[in-house]
Design a protein around this motif. Structure first.
Motif, mmCIF file in Angstrom:
data_model
loop_
_atom_site.group_PDB
_atom_site.id
_atom_site.type_symbol
_atom_site.label_atom_id
_atom_site.label_comp_id
_atom_site.label_asym_id
_atom_site.label_seq_id
_atom_site.Cartn_x
_atom_site.Cartn_y
_atom_site.Cartn_z
ATOM 1 N N LEU A 99 0.810 -1.221 0.000
ATOM 2 C CA LEU A 99 0.000 0.000 0.000
ATOM 3 C C LEU A 99 0.841 1.268 0.000
ATOM 4 O O LEU A 99 0.298 2.373 -0.034
ATOM 5 C CB LEU A 99 -0.935 0.000 1.215
ATOM 6 N N ALA A 100 2.165 1.112 0.012
ATOM 7 C CA ALA A 100 3.052 2.278 0.007
ATOM 8 C C ALA A 100 2.882 3.120 -1.255
ATOM 9 O O ALA A 100 3.142 4.326 -1.230
ATOM 10 C CB ALA A 100 4.510 1.843 0.140
ATOM 11 N N GLU A 101 2.404 2.518 -2.338
ATOM 12 C CA GLU A 101 2.209 3.315 -3.549
ATOM 13 C C GLU A 101 1.104 4.350 -3.365
ATOM 14 O O GLU A 101 1.062 5.356 -4.077
ATOM 15 C CB GLU A 101 1.872 2.400 -4.731
ATOM 16 N N LEU A 102 0.223 4.140 -2.371
ATOM 17 C CA LEU A 102 -0.812 5.119 -2.078
ATOM 18 C C LEU A 102 -0.359 6.152 -1.053
ATOM 19 O O LEU A 102 -0.979 7.204 -0.916
ATOM 20 C CB LEU A 102 -2.073 4.411 -1.563
ATOM 21 N N ALA A 103 0.701 5.836 -0.304
ATOM 22 C CA ALA A 103 1.255 6.771 0.690
ATOM 23 C C ALA A 103 2.768 6.613 0.724
ATOM 24 O O ALA A 103 3.335 6.134 1.708
ATOM 25 C CB ALA A 103 0.642 6.513 2.065
ATOM 26 N N PRO A 104 3.449 7.010 -0.345
ATOM 27 C CA PRO A 104 4.897 6.757 -0.455
ATOM 28 C C PRO A 104 5.738 7.488 0.582
ATOM 29 O O PRO A 104 6.854 7.064 0.876
ATOM 30 C CB PRO A 104 5.237 7.231 -1.870
ATOM 31 N N LEU A 105 5.234 8.574 1.160
ATOM 32 C CA LEU A 105 5.994 9.305 2.161
ATOM 33 C C LEU A 105 5.775 8.749 3.566
ATOM 34 O O LEU A 105 6.523 9.086 4.491
ATOM 35 C CB LEU A 105 5.612 10.791 2.144
ATOM 36 N N HIS A 106 4.756 7.921 3.730
ATOM 37 C CA HIS A 106 4.372 7.506 5.074
ATOM 38 C C HIS A 106 4.513 6.009 5.334
ATOM 39 O O HIS A 106 5.150 5.603 6.305
ATOM 40 C CB HIS A 106 2.923 7.935 5.358
ATOM 41 N N ASN A 107 3.880 5.179 4.502
ATOM 42 C CA ASN A 107 3.868 3.751 4.803
ATOM 43 C C ASN A 107 5.252 3.118 4.911
ATOM 44 O O ASN A 107 5.483 2.303 5.807
ATOM 45 C CB ASN A 107 3.018 2.995 3.771
ATOM 46 N N PRO A 108 6.208 3.453 4.030
ATOM 47 C CA PRO A 108 7.542 2.864 4.191
ATOM 48 C C PRO A 108 8.170 3.222 5.537
ATOM 49 O O PRO A 108 8.797 2.367 6.181
ATOM 50 C CB PRO A 108 8.338 3.457 3.024
ATOM 51 N N ALA A 109 7.983 4.461 5.976
ATOM 52 C CA ALA A 109 8.531 4.875 7.267
ATOM 53 C C ALA A 109 7.805 4.180 8.412
ATOM 54 O O ALA A 109 8.422 3.768 9.406
ATOM 55 C CB ALA A 109 8.420 6.392 7.420
ATOM 56 N N ASN A 110 6.487 4.048 8.281
ATOM 57 C CA ASN A 110 5.724 3.325 9.303
ATOM 58 C C ASN A 110 6.214 1.889 9.419
ATOM 59 O O ASN A 110 6.355 1.351 10.534
ATOM 60 C CB ASN A 110 4.241 3.319 8.959
ATOM 61 N N LEU A 111 6.504 1.260 8.291
ATOM 62 C CA LEU A 111 6.978 -0.124 8.288
ATOM 63 C C LEU A 111 8.370 -0.228 8.899
ATOM 64 O O LEU A 111 8.666 -1.183 9.639
ATOM 65 C CB LEU A 111 6.981 -0.667 6.857
ATOM 66 N N GLN A 112 9.212 0.751 8.626
ATOM 67 C CA GLN A 112 10.535 0.774 9.254
ATOM 68 C C GLN A 112 10.414 0.791 10.773
ATOM 69 O O GLN A 112 11.147 0.088 11.484
ATOM 70 C CB GLN A 112 11.318 2.018 8.802
ATOM 71 N N GLY A 113 9.489 1.602 11.267
ATOM 72 C CA GLY A 113 9.282 1.686 12.701
ATOM 73 C C GLY A 113 8.790 0.376 13.287
ATOM 74 O O GLY A 113 9.218 -0.042 14.373
ATOM 75 N N ILE A 114 7.897 -0.300 12.581
ATOM 76 C CA ILE A 114 7.388 -1.592 13.050
ATOM 77 C C ILE A 114 8.511 -2.610 13.161
ATOM 78 O O ILE A 114 8.662 -3.308 14.172
ATOM 79 C CB ILE A 114 6.280 -2.110 12.102
ATOM 80 N N GLU A 115 9.328 -2.687 12.125
ATOM 81 C CA GLU A 115 10.383 -3.702 12.109
ATOM 82 C C GLU A 115 11.447 -3.409 13.169
ATOM 83 O O GLU A 115 11.956 -4.328 13.823
ATOM 84 C CB GLU A 115 10.988 -3.786 10.709
ATOM 85 N N ALA A 116 11.772 -2.144 13.355
ATOM 86 C CA ALA A 116 12.743 -1.796 14.394
ATOM 87 C C ALA A 116 12.177 -2.092 15.780
ATOM 88 O O ALA A 116 12.876 -2.595 16.668
ATOM 89 C CB ALA A 116 13.134 -0.320 14.276
ATOM 90 N N ALA A 117 10.897 -1.793 15.980
ATOM 91 C CA ALA A 117 10.265 -2.042 17.280
ATOM 92 C C ALA A 117 10.179 -3.534 17.572
ATOM 93 O O ALA A 117 10.339 -3.963 18.725
ATOM 94 C CB ALA A 117 8.878 -1.412 17.305
ATOM 95 N N GLN A 118 9.925 -4.316 16.556
ATOM 96 C CA GLN A 118 9.860 -5.766 16.764
ATOM 97 C C GLN A 118 11.215 -6.323 17.196
ATOM 98 O O GLN A 118 11.283 -7.281 17.964
ATOM 99 C CB GLN A 118 9.388 -6.465 15.491
#
Length: 408
Positions: free
Chosen positions: A126-145
């Protein structure tokens, strides 16, 4: 056991808040900025608290560090060091879950969702619909995990609250096959804020949420308005992206699509340049030279023509949406202002609703001028529609939804 760590991860920033959901109390919060740059900045704040499970403090304390923070994993390490050095102790107050703000859930995610490998794949898709946000959100998830491997992680989507929009509200009148293939529809944003504020407004006026028809105006650097009918989003101003709708700090909001064709043909502007124009060089900034409404109000009071025009365009757009959404709801019980501008800019509130007395909307000047961090009524006692200022708390709403998701 109701402590949740809430994470809002940007491309170069990380906001966090440790919340006791049952007590509705923030135990600590922080902001880590300039991730990936030569020198990052980390601020950690511990508020006054009387919660027995944490150390008592006599006054809020704030600590700041400047150091290299190469990536989000390093940012989480800095966060943990701040908790260890300045409290409260994560070991004594361990989170039962980590809640993550994710901007775009498309039409796939309509509720808080426990993060799995498949969920992460979908967030990335879904990053193609929010290229400035979803990739960064995913980075945060993976780092938090990596840092919190033994607790569940929950994604709370900005778009989820608006999954109740009826087809007539979310469908754009373009070729249906094209829209389906490229996922073009209205999704809406600021969902956690609109949900939280609409619930608080119903509580404040003492009526069941299911009976209340209301408008929530989230006016910050980003701005949106949502019509909420019985606790369900039925109309909202942001669309496929957060660009549509109200005039914002640097975003244009509604604009004739042919403007883009015209500028492409006549000014030879590329699509990237047009994207930059509408998202970063328009709105209040484009009209006045500043995106800060406080500066606009100050300059307007001094007679600055550009600031006055920016203000007029800003409130004109809001008033138009209020009228349109009133018509969609058929009846209106509450209007709530929230977020930075909505909570603090009395002239904006007054001008946006001026002249709507025939619709049962009447602002009390003295109440509107009062400053407070609490929910309050700013309409007259004779006003048929209650007009409120409701401080939003998206982090608390994310924490609540995270806890509900893991308990389901």
């Amino acid at each position: 056991m109701s402590i949740v760590l809430v994470i809002n991860s940007g491309s170069s920033s990380l906001k966090y808040e440790l919340i006791d959901v049952e007590a509705e109390q923030t135990l600590a919060s922080g902001l880590i900025e300039r991730i990936g740059e030569r020198t990052g900045r980390a601020t950690h704040t511990v508020p006054v608290t009387a919660t027995p499970s944490v150390e008592r403090t006599e006054a809020p304390s704030e600590s700041t560090r400047e150091l290299p923070i190469p990536d989000h994993t390093a940012a989480f390490q800095v966060m943990l060091e701040a908790f260890a050095d300045h409290g409260p102790s994560i070991e004594l107050n361990p989170p039962v879950a980590v809640g993550h703000r994710v901007v775009h859930g498309g039409k796939r995610f309509f509720e808080p969702t426990v993060v799995t490998d498949l969920v992460k794949i979908n967030i990335e898709d879904l990053a193609e619909l929010a290229p400035l946000h979803n990739p960064a959100n995913l980075q945060g998830i993976e780092a938090a995990q990596t840092m919190f491997p033994d607790v569940p992680h929950v994604a709370v989507f900005d778009t989820a609250f608006h999954q109740t929009l009826p087809p007539a509200a979310y469908t754009y009148a373009i070729d249906a096959d094209v829209a389906e293939k490229y996922r073009v529809r209205r999704y809406g944003f600021h969902g956690t804020s609109h949900k939280y504020v609409s619930q608080r407004a119903a509580e404040f006026i003492g009526r069941p949420l299911a009976e209340v028809k209301q408008l929530v105006l989230h006016l910050g650097n980003g701005a949106s308005i949502t019509a909420v009918d019985g606790g369900r989003s039925v109309e909202t101003s942001m669309g496929l992206t957060p660009l549509e709708g109200l005039v914002m700090g640097s975003r244009s909001g509604d604009v004739d699509p042919a403007v883009l064709f015209h500028l492409h043909r006549k000014a030879d502007m590329s699509f990237d340049e047009l994207d930059d124009l509408l998202n970063k060089r328009s709105g209040v900034l484009g009209l006045s030279g500043t995106r800060d409404m406080r500066d606009v109000l100050e300059r307007r009071a001094e007679g600055d023509a550009a600031a006055s025009l920016a203000f007029d365009v800003y409130v004109h757009r809001i008033k138009g949406y209020v009228g349109a959404y009133f018509a969609q709801l058929g009846r209106l019980d509450v209007i709530s202002f929230t977020a930075g501008v909505g909570e603090n800019a009395a002239p904006v509130r007054a001008a946006a609703l001026a002249g709507l007395e025939r619709l049962g909307i009447e602002i009390d000047e003295e109440r509107n001028a009062e400053r407070s961090g609490e929910i309050r009524k700013i309409s007259t006692d004779a006003s048929e529609v209650a007009v409120l200022v409701v401080p939003t708390d998206e982090e608390l709403e994310i924490a609540r939804e995270t806890l509900a998701a893991i308990e389901a």
